[in-house]
Scaffold this active site. Sequence first.
Site, PDB file in Angstrom:
ATOM      1  N   LYS A  70       0.820  -1.216   0.000  1.00  0.00           N
ATOM      2  CA  LYS A  70       0.000   0.000   0.000  1.00  0.00           C
ATOM      3  C   LYS A  70       0.858   1.272   0.000  1.00  0.00           C
ATOM      4  O   LYS A  70       0.660   2.163  -0.807  1.00  0.00           O
ATOM      5  CB  LYS A  70      -0.789  -0.068   1.310  1.00  0.00           C
ATOM      6  CG  LYS A  70      -2.054   0.569   1.392  1.00  0.00           C
ATOM      7  CD  LYS A  70      -2.887   0.200   2.622  1.00  0.00           C
ATOM      8  CE  LYS A  70      -2.298  -0.431   3.843  1.00  0.00           C
ATOM      9  NZ  LYS A  70      -1.530   0.347   4.750  1.00  0.00           N
ATOM     10  N   ARG A 104      -9.329   3.361   8.509  1.00  0.00           N
ATOM     11  CA  ARG A 104      -9.054   1.964   8.839  1.00  0.00           C
ATOM     12  C   ARG A 104     -10.200   1.351   9.631  1.00  0.00           C
ATOM     13  O   ARG A 104     -10.092   0.199  10.043  1.00  0.00           O
ATOM     14  CB  ARG A 104      -7.774   1.881   9.656  1.00  0.00           C
ATOM     15  CG  ARG A 104      -6.583   1.376   8.873  1.00  0.00           C
ATOM     16  CD  ARG A 104      -5.361   1.490   9.739  1.00  0.00           C
ATOM     17  NE  ARG A 104      -4.358   0.535   9.442  1.00  0.00           N
ATOM     18  CZ  ARG A 104      -3.148   0.849   8.958  1.00  0.00           C
ATOM     19  NH1 ARG A 104      -2.854   2.077   8.666  1.00  0.00           N
ATOM     20  NH2 ARG A 104      -2.263  -0.090   8.788  1.00  0.00           N
ATOM     21  N   ARG A 143      10.805  -7.613   5.485  1.00  0.00           N
ATOM     22  CA  ARG A 143      10.829  -6.187   5.106  1.00  0.00           C
ATOM     23  C   ARG A 143      11.872  -5.409   5.910  1.00  0.00           C
ATOM     24  O   ARG A 143      11.835  -5.400   7.133  1.00  0.00           O
ATOM     25  CB  ARG A 143       9.436  -5.578   5.336  1.00  0.00           C
ATOM     26  CG  ARG A 143       9.394  -4.072   5.099  1.00  0.00           C
ATOM     27  CD  ARG A 143       8.006  -3.545   4.906  1.00  0.00           C
ATOM     28  NE  ARG A 143       7.226  -3.464   6.128  1.00  0.00           N
ATOM     29  CZ  ARG A 143       5.993  -2.971   6.184  1.00  0.00           C
ATOM     30  NH1 ARG A 143       5.395  -2.558   5.090  1.00  0.00           N
ATOM     31  NH2 ARG A 143       5.359  -2.926   7.329  1.00  0.00           N
ATOM     32  N   ARG A 188      11.121  -2.518  10.985  1.00  0.00           N
ATOM     33  CA  ARG A 188      10.130  -1.821  11.814  1.00  0.00           C
ATOM     34  C   ARG A 188       9.870  -2.638  13.069  1.00  0.00           C
ATOM     35  O   ARG A 188       9.710  -3.854  12.990  1.00  0.00           O
ATOM     36  CB  ARG A 188       8.823  -1.670  11.017  1.00  0.00           C
ATOM     37  CG  ARG A 188       8.686  -0.320  10.356  1.00  0.00           C
ATOM     38  CD  ARG A 188       7.495  -0.244   9.465  1.00  0.00           C
ATOM     39  NE  ARG A 188       6.224  -0.519  10.124  1.00  0.00           N
ATOM     40  CZ  ARG A 188       5.042  -0.287   9.575  1.00  0.00           C
ATOM     41  NH1 ARG A 188       4.975   0.223   8.365  1.00  0.00           N
ATOM     42  NH2 ARG A 188       3.931  -0.569  10.208  1.00  0.00           N
ATOM     43  N   ARG A 204      -1.602  -7.293  13.794  1.00  0.00           N
ATOM     44  CA  ARG A 204      -1.979  -6.274  12.796  1.00  0.00           C
ATOM     45  C   ARG A 204      -2.888  -6.885  11.732  1.00  0.00           C
ATOM     46  O   ARG A 204      -3.826  -6.238  11.264  1.00  0.00           O
ATOM     47  CB  ARG A 204      -0.720  -5.665  12.167  1.00  0.00           C
ATOM     48  CG  ARG A 204      -0.040  -4.693  13.130  1.00  0.00           C
ATOM     49  CD  ARG A 204       1.399  -4.409  12.744  1.00  0.00           C
ATOM     50  NE  ARG A 204       1.522  -3.810  11.442  1.00  0.00           N
ATOM     51  CZ  ARG A 204       2.587  -3.972  10.644  1.00  0.00           C
ATOM     52  NH1 ARG A 204       3.582  -4.731  11.022  1.00  0.00           N
ATOM     53  NH2 ARG A 204       2.616  -3.384   9.486  1.00  0.00           N
TER      54      ARG A 204
END
Length: 220
Positions: free
Chosen positions: A13, A88, A127, A160, A171
């Site tokens: 995204k 959200r 990531r 992160r 999440r």
Amino acid sequence: MYIVFMGPPGAGKGTQAERVAEELGLEHVAPGDLFRQAVKQGDRLGAEVKAFMEQGILVPDNITIKVILERLLSQAGGEGVVLDGFPRNYNQAVALDEALEQQNKSIDWVVNIQVSQPELVRRLSSRWLCRECQAPYSVDGREAEAVRQCPACGGGLYQRPDDNPETVTRRLQVYFAETEPLIDYYRQQNKLVEVEGEGGVEEVAGRIIRALGYDGGDNN
Ligand code: AMP
């Protein structure tokens, strides 16, 4: 022009929203980026949001809605905005519709990026981001240790803190419980554009631009 980007964590995204914003000359507004910056600066907003982000749950609506709507108001004279990660939940979606309506504006498109769950988990756990330019890289831990530096700007790479397996699971749960129902909300408004998010960054970007009708075609 107001375009909302939706999709589960790891769908790409942020990367795609930034590209589309640049391509169409729109402002890119992402609550996750604003919150991470506030945490890094250690300001009051940062102190308010830190614990929620670390747990992988949503920052309370009263904080998020205020921050984002203020930001939108400050951009009101511009070409438009790509919203990345807002709304959200249902409350945020209604607050956004009402705020835009007051300015005689409305959301034009909602791009939903679809990626299978095993692929999401794989992407999130590999990531790494550049500390300087925030560019994301998909590498496994050993590779990241070896590379250590952003190929684009030479900045150090980091993961992160909310990309650890436990928080990733939370999440994803939050996404399916609170955010996914918005897909129907926007489908009913005829604003939904569904895009397949598996494949390379360029490939997905091309699909989005085509789906939005910016390649000379139409958006059907
Ligand atoms: P993201 O960078 O979009 O993955 O967001 C990182 C974290 O910021 C989320 O896990 C939430 O804790 C918080 N956050 C981002 N967007 C929102 C939102 N619209 N509402 C509430 N919390 C948010």
